[in-house]
Scaffold this active site. Sequence first.
Site, mmCIF file in Angstrom:
data_model
loop_
_atom_site.group_PDB
_atom_site.id
_atom_site.type_symbol
_atom_site.label_atom_id
_atom_site.label_comp_id
_atom_site.label_asym_id
_atom_site.label_seq_id
_atom_site.Cartn_x
_atom_site.Cartn_y
_atom_site.Cartn_z
ATOM 1 N N ASP A 1 -6.083 -7.077 4.687
ATOM 2 C CA ASP A 1 -7.228 -6.515 3.969
ATOM 3 C C ASP A 1 -8.116 -7.646 3.456
ATOM 4 O O ASP A 1 -9.336 -7.649 3.641
ATOM 5 C CB ASP A 1 -6.731 -5.651 2.802
ATOM 6 C CG ASP A 1 -7.886 -5.055 2.002
ATOM 7 O OD1 ASP A 1 -8.826 -4.535 2.623
ATOM 8 O OD2 ASP A 1 -7.852 -5.141 0.762
ATOM 9 N N TYR B 1 0.811 -1.219 0.000
ATOM 10 C CA TYR B 1 0.000 0.000 0.000
ATOM 11 C C TYR B 1 0.846 1.272 0.000
ATOM 12 O O TYR B 1 0.442 2.281 -0.544
ATOM 13 C CB TYR B 1 -0.913 0.033 1.232
ATOM 14 C CG TYR B 1 -2.210 -0.713 1.100
ATOM 15 C CD1 TYR B 1 -2.234 -2.093 0.918
ATOM 16 C CD2 TYR B 1 -3.428 -0.040 1.185
ATOM 17 C CE1 TYR B 1 -3.430 -2.781 0.827
ATOM 18 C CE2 TYR B 1 -4.630 -0.722 1.098
ATOM 19 C CZ TYR B 1 -4.619 -2.094 0.911
ATOM 20 O OH TYR B 1 -5.807 -2.764 0.832
#
Length: 368
Positions: A245, A141
Amino acid sequence: MSFKITVLPGDGVGPEVCQEAVRILRALSHFYDREFRFEEHAIGGAAIVSDGNPLPQQTLDACLASDAVFLGAVGTPQFDHLPPDRRPEAGLLNLRSALGGFANLRPSYSFPAIADCSPLQRSRVEGADVLIVRELLGGLYFSGPRGFGKAGDYAYNTMRYSTDEIERVARIGFNQARQRRKKLTSVDKANVLETSQLWRRTVIQVAKDYPDVALDHMYVDACAMHLISNPTRFDVILTENLFGDILSDEAAVITGSLGMLASATIGGKVDLYEPVHGSAPDIAGKGIANPLGAIASVAMLLRHSAGMPHEADDLEAAIRQVLEAGHRTRDLIQQQAATKAVGSREMGGLVEQAFVSMLDRRCSYHAV
Ligand code: IPM
Ligand code: MN
């Protein structure tokens, strides 16, 4: 004593569920010499529309000057065509990085009253109680380099982790496990990735300070399978950003609806609370979104930021009570079950009522 909460309703169902979260906090402040102050600001697609930027400066300043941040959801199909750094999601990612919270706590457990909402058999999910501790500021990310090749015919991201980043989130994981059933499963892909080998080595090192916590390791692909075939085997799952996630959405299957799940992001300057469900544009504005994920995030706020653990327990008990009485938002309706369909506002009101009577009891008990 006043406690300032910056509320970021955001996109889709975000505003609807935030409204129900705020009503719970307002009800609570009637009982205590503690004033919750709310300040609402724009983020995500809503902020692109109002300010041309998914994280306007005044939003960020307000968040940094508050005791806690409460976020609804970000993301709207209207801006799907934008590059990653200008999309609504960039507002949330930049906020996370500015607030500095590196540990994202995502609990998922089976409520007996709605165990049949799970696509898994009741016998499999009953008793399951998992806490995913997701590293939130590193990995794919946030690491560079990233981007597209000049001709747009390739693209790349970087997964990078330092021992410091791994160690600090591992400590949060072990501390959480200590307050629970003292079991931590570290999830990685150490058979393929160097970052995962460093992850595993570092977690083993940190574990020496927590001899009372049982540690095991699992590859992420195997974890994805065990999470839904044998969810009761897990207590705390510690993992990196992208794995967390994915696994945390998968873990929603244990509870039966993504609308039920809460999260807290801790460890930084200001802690951030948000339901896991996202903006759900298909049902936005209809008054049917499940507010319980947002309300359960309020319970996490009370526990982790406001120093009110008993009130957090009460609020979680109020959620259970309303479910046991048969009230259901649409995502929880099962055929042939004797349930009462309610909208977001009604559900919020029912939890508020149940919560208030628990607080009544708690306060009158203390008064004698
Ligand atoms: C989540 C969401 C976010 C993430 C998106 C909206 C950026 O999926 O909180 O799980 O990927 O972290
Ligand atoms: Mn997600």
